[in-house]
Design a protein around this motif. Structure first.
Motif, mmCIF file in Angstrom:
data_model
loop_
_atom_site.group_PDB
_atom_site.id
_atom_site.type_symbol
_atom_site.label_atom_id
_atom_site.label_comp_id
_atom_site.label_asym_id
_atom_site.label_seq_id
_atom_site.Cartn_x
_atom_site.Cartn_y
_atom_site.Cartn_z
ATOM 1 N N LEU A 22 0.818 -1.216 0.000
ATOM 2 C CA LEU A 22 0.000 0.000 0.000
ATOM 3 C C LEU A 22 0.850 1.264 0.000
ATOM 4 C CD1 LEU A 22 -2.717 -1.236 2.485
ATOM 5 C CD2 LEU A 22 -3.013 -0.834 0.031
ATOM 6 N N VAL A 41 -2.542 4.366 4.983
ATOM 7 C CA VAL A 41 -1.977 3.020 4.855
ATOM 8 C C VAL A 41 -2.380 2.171 6.057
ATOM 9 C CG1 VAL A 41 0.173 1.685 4.851
ATOM 10 C CG2 VAL A 41 -0.054 3.687 3.369
ATOM 11 N N LEU A 95 -6.091 1.212 5.928
ATOM 12 C CA LEU A 95 -6.329 0.176 4.919
ATOM 13 C C LEU A 95 -5.776 -1.178 5.347
ATOM 14 C CD1 LEU A 95 -5.793 2.099 1.588
ATOM 15 C CD2 LEU A 95 -7.880 0.976 2.347
ATOM 16 N N LEU A 97 -10.132 -0.232 -1.305
ATOM 17 C CA LEU A 97 -9.252 0.843 -1.770
ATOM 18 C C LEU A 97 -10.054 2.103 -2.094
ATOM 19 C CD1 LEU A 97 -6.812 -1.153 -4.070
ATOM 20 C CD2 LEU A 97 -6.331 -0.201 -1.815
ATOM 21 N N ALA A 120 -4.002 1.924 -8.149
ATOM 22 C CA ALA A 120 -3.801 0.487 -7.917
ATOM 23 C C ALA A 120 -3.963 -0.294 -9.213
ATOM 24 C CB ALA A 120 -4.793 -0.006 -6.870
ATOM 25 N N ILE A 136 -2.269 -7.850 -2.850
ATOM 26 C CA ILE A 136 -3.097 -7.721 -1.638
ATOM 27 C C ILE A 136 -3.950 -8.969 -1.458
ATOM 28 C CG2 ILE A 136 -4.989 -6.430 -0.557
ATOM 29 C CD1 ILE A 136 -3.855 -3.914 -2.007
#
Length: 129
Positions: A67, A77, A80, A99, A110, A118
């Motif tokens: 991230l 970050v 998330l 996200l 991303a 992820i």
């Protein structure tokens, strides 16, 4: 509308795995009488917060690294990372929703490789539980 207290804003984000450890420690030290809601919260944490500390730290570091490529905002970050650890998304679409919750700009940054990375971490965490 009342604003969030300064003390609450300074707290760092957490996840169910870390919360479970804190609750277990408090329960050992104090042996309190719990209300129905508190007992249900403890039951939830024990059921869904089952990652061991070593596995949790490893997953957090991997997710921070992934991230960190999308944003330099450390708070974003951390939020998330904790959302991913709690939700444990099982598809690329679920990851994209997480996200997007941090902002459309982050989602646009991303690429598929990031989303897949992820997802790999999330799937591994689910297997370890």
């Amino acid at each position: 509308m009342p604003s969030i207290s300064l003390r609450a804003r300074e707290r760092s984000p957490t996840n169910v795995h870390e919360a479970r450890k804190v609750v277990e420690k408090v329960l050992k030290e104090r042996d309190p009488e719990l209300t129905y809601d508190q007992r249900e919260a403890v039951r939830y944490l024990k059921k869904f917060g089952s990652l061991e500390p070593e596995d949790l730290e490893e997953a957090k570091e991997e997710l921070r690294s992934i991230l960190g490529e999308l944003t330099t905002n450390e708070r974003t970050v951390e939020i998330l990372v904790n959302k991913i650890l709690e939700v444990q998304p099982r598809s690329e679409e679920e990851i994209k929703v997480l996200l997007e919750s941090a902002g459309k700009r982050l989602l646009r940054r991303a690429d598929e490789d990031v989303v897949r990375a992820i997802l790999e971490v999330s799937e591994r965490i689910a297997e370890e539980e």
